[in-house]
Design an enzyme around this catalytic site. Structure first.
Site, PDB file in Angstrom:
ATOM      1  CG  PHE A 134      11.716  32.679  36.440  1.00 35.90           C
ATOM      2  CD1 PHE A 134      12.584  32.095  35.531  1.00 35.90           C
ATOM      3  CD2 PHE A 134      12.241  33.473  37.441  1.00 35.90           C
ATOM      4  CE1 PHE A 134      13.952  32.302  35.613  1.00 35.90           C
ATOM      5  CE2 PHE A 134      13.607  33.695  37.533  1.00 35.90           C
ATOM      6  CZ  PHE A 134      14.468  33.104  36.616  1.00 35.90           C
ATOM      7  CG  ASP A 205       6.966  37.160  34.980  1.00 38.18           C
ATOM      8  OD1 ASP A 205       7.480  37.756  34.016  1.00 38.18           O
ATOM      9  OD2 ASP A 205       7.636  36.640  35.883  1.00 38.18           O
ATOM     10  CE1 TYR A 230      17.077  39.453  32.719  1.00 40.43           C
ATOM     11  CE2 TYR A 230      16.437  41.305  34.098  1.00 40.43           C
ATOM     12  CZ  TYR A 230      16.491  39.941  33.877  1.00 40.43           C
ATOM     13  OH  TYR A 230      15.948  39.079  34.789  1.00 40.43           O
ATOM     14  CE  LYS A 231      14.157  37.114  31.305  1.00 37.35           C
ATOM     15  NZ  LYS A 231      15.377  36.321  31.557  1.00 37.35           N
ATOM     16  NE  ARG A 373      16.107  29.000  28.639  1.00 39.60           N
ATOM     17  CZ  ARG A 373      15.827  30.171  29.202  1.00 39.60           C
ATOM     18  NH1 ARG A 373      14.572  30.476  29.496  1.00 39.60           N
ATOM     19  NH2 ARG A 373      16.781  31.056  29.457  1.00 39.60           N
TER      20      ARG A 373
END
Length: 414
Positions: A134, A205, A230-231, A373
């Site tokens: 990322f 991560d 938040y995922k 995705r």
């Protein structure tokens, strides 16, 4: 639920409904606010709203802030939230007492940890990362190494190059546990051991694995980790991040953002900085309390969750979805041990295809240049959801409806 390798992949929608009827995680679906019509497969980017979150936020606003005012720092336990919420996350990532702190965001936390890691390895001048990880991780690594003369960030084109680069000049390695694009799951224990053999520190991560699968940072010997809430953890848009620091490093670590809340005696108001004991020294400023309220609410749900059941269902859902779309170019690994909780499909016109799918009520997302995705969040995604989403994608592709001009217009966020 049994081993996913022993589960037959459903071949009818009726079989999916039968699996939903006996799903041990099924009762948790009612804990979330889902679209009245449609299927949400983007929880790997932003989790849905827990039903209890608005009430928790309302109580924080109206009672703790509105009535308690400044007394709530003590009476409502505000000062302890970074630690108490960190303890809730620790259970999900295999961390020990006092090793997880909720604070700041992923980028800021990685900056603090990576700077501390370079200070812990004086005389070493390289930070290794993977080119396709990322981007914020790469940007932060570039920024941090620029602060240390002679230090540089080295990007690997493939993890096959890791051992060749692991020499005595490497201070730290930063990798994503699950690839945000492809869903590839890395071998945390094996890679961490290889990095340690070279005398370097390992930073993971966890943004695309925390809440999606069991993690055991302690057993893997990990030094540091960062993650978001938040995922898969469903704490809300831009909710605070978390950081992990193994206890063995607490006394040696010196992080650069030496703010008030990381001081050993913040209310002594001394002009000189003295770091707090333990992980508290990673605090800078206090996280936004209303955002912490969202995390408080969702962690109450996670207290009811068996992560082994989450993993079993995740693998079954992704296996089902991939089986229904086997003729497409699926880049997510078929091997369960190498797969996170998403499916990525390569298509040259992936962006308009995803937009056409969203218009049908199936929400996935797109990552440039050509990846569609689809995230599978076992607490609220059903087997019939996976079946219906795969059928909708097949219909969009077969009809060619994605060619309409409106599906090609891009907003600021894609």
């Amino acid at each position: 639920m049994s081993d996913p390798k022993s589960l037959a992949v459903p071949t009818t929608r009726e079989q999916c409904a039968a699996l939903d009827a006996v799903d041990p995680l099924g009762p948790l679906r009612k804990e979330f606010t889902l679209p009245a019509e449609g299927i949400y497969l983007d929880g790997n980017s932003l989790g849905v709203l827990p039903v209890r979150t608005p009430e928790t936020v309302r109580r924080t606003v109206e009672q703790e802030w509105g009535r308690g005012l400044i007394t709530s720092w003590n009476a409502a336990g505000w000062t302890e939230l970074p630690h108490t919420l960190g303890a809730g996350i620790a259970r999900l990532i295999g961390a020990g007492d006092g090793e997880v702190l909720v604070c700041d965001g992923v980028s800021v936390n990685l900056f603090k940890i990576l700077t501390a890691a370079l200070r812990m390895r004086p005389g070493r001048h390289k930070v290794l990362g993977e080119r396709d990880t990322f981007p914020t991780d790469l940007y932060i690594a570039e920024g941090v190494t620029g602060l240390f003369e002679g230090t540089r960030s080295v990007l690997l084109d493939s993890l096959d190059d890791l051992d060749a680069q692991l020499d005595d000049d490497v201070a730290a390695v930063v990798l994503s546990h699950v690839d945000y694009r492809t869903g590839v799951l890395l071998d945390m224990a094996g890679i961490t051991e290889r990095v340690h053999r070279a005398g370097a520190l390992m930073i993971w991560d966890l943004c695309h694995s925390a809440g999606a699968l069991p993690i055991d940072l302690t057993a893997c010997g990990v030094d540091f980790a960062v993650g978001c809430t938040y995922k898969y953890l469903n704490a809300g848009p831009c909710a605070p991040g978390f950081l992990y620091a193994a206890t063995r490093h607490h006394d040696a670590v010196r992080q650069p953002l030496t703010g008030w809340f990381g001081h050993s005696e913040p209310f002594a108001f001394r002009p000189e900085y003295q770091p707090a004991e333990g992980i508290t020294r990673f605090m800078t400023s206090f996280p936004p309390l209303l955002a912490l309220a969202g995390l408080r609410a969702t962690l109450e749900i996670w207290d009811q969750v068996d992560l082994e059941q989450v993993r079993t269902k995740s693998l079954a859902l992704t296996e089902l979805f991939m089986a229904r779309l086997a003729d497409l170019e699926i880049v997510t690994p078929g091997e369960p041990e190498r797969r996170g909780s998403q499916v990525a499909i390569r298509h040259p016109d992936g962006f308009p295809v995803v937009q056409a799918l969203i218009e049908r009520g199936v929400i996935g997302d797109f990552r440039a240049p050509d990846l569609m995705r689809f995230g599978f969040t076992p607490l609220y995604t059903s087997y019939t959801d996976a079946w219906d989403a795969a059928e909708a994608l097949r219909e969009v592709l077969a009809s060619g409806e994605w060619r309409a001009e409106r599906f090609h217009r891009r907003g600021a966020v894609t």
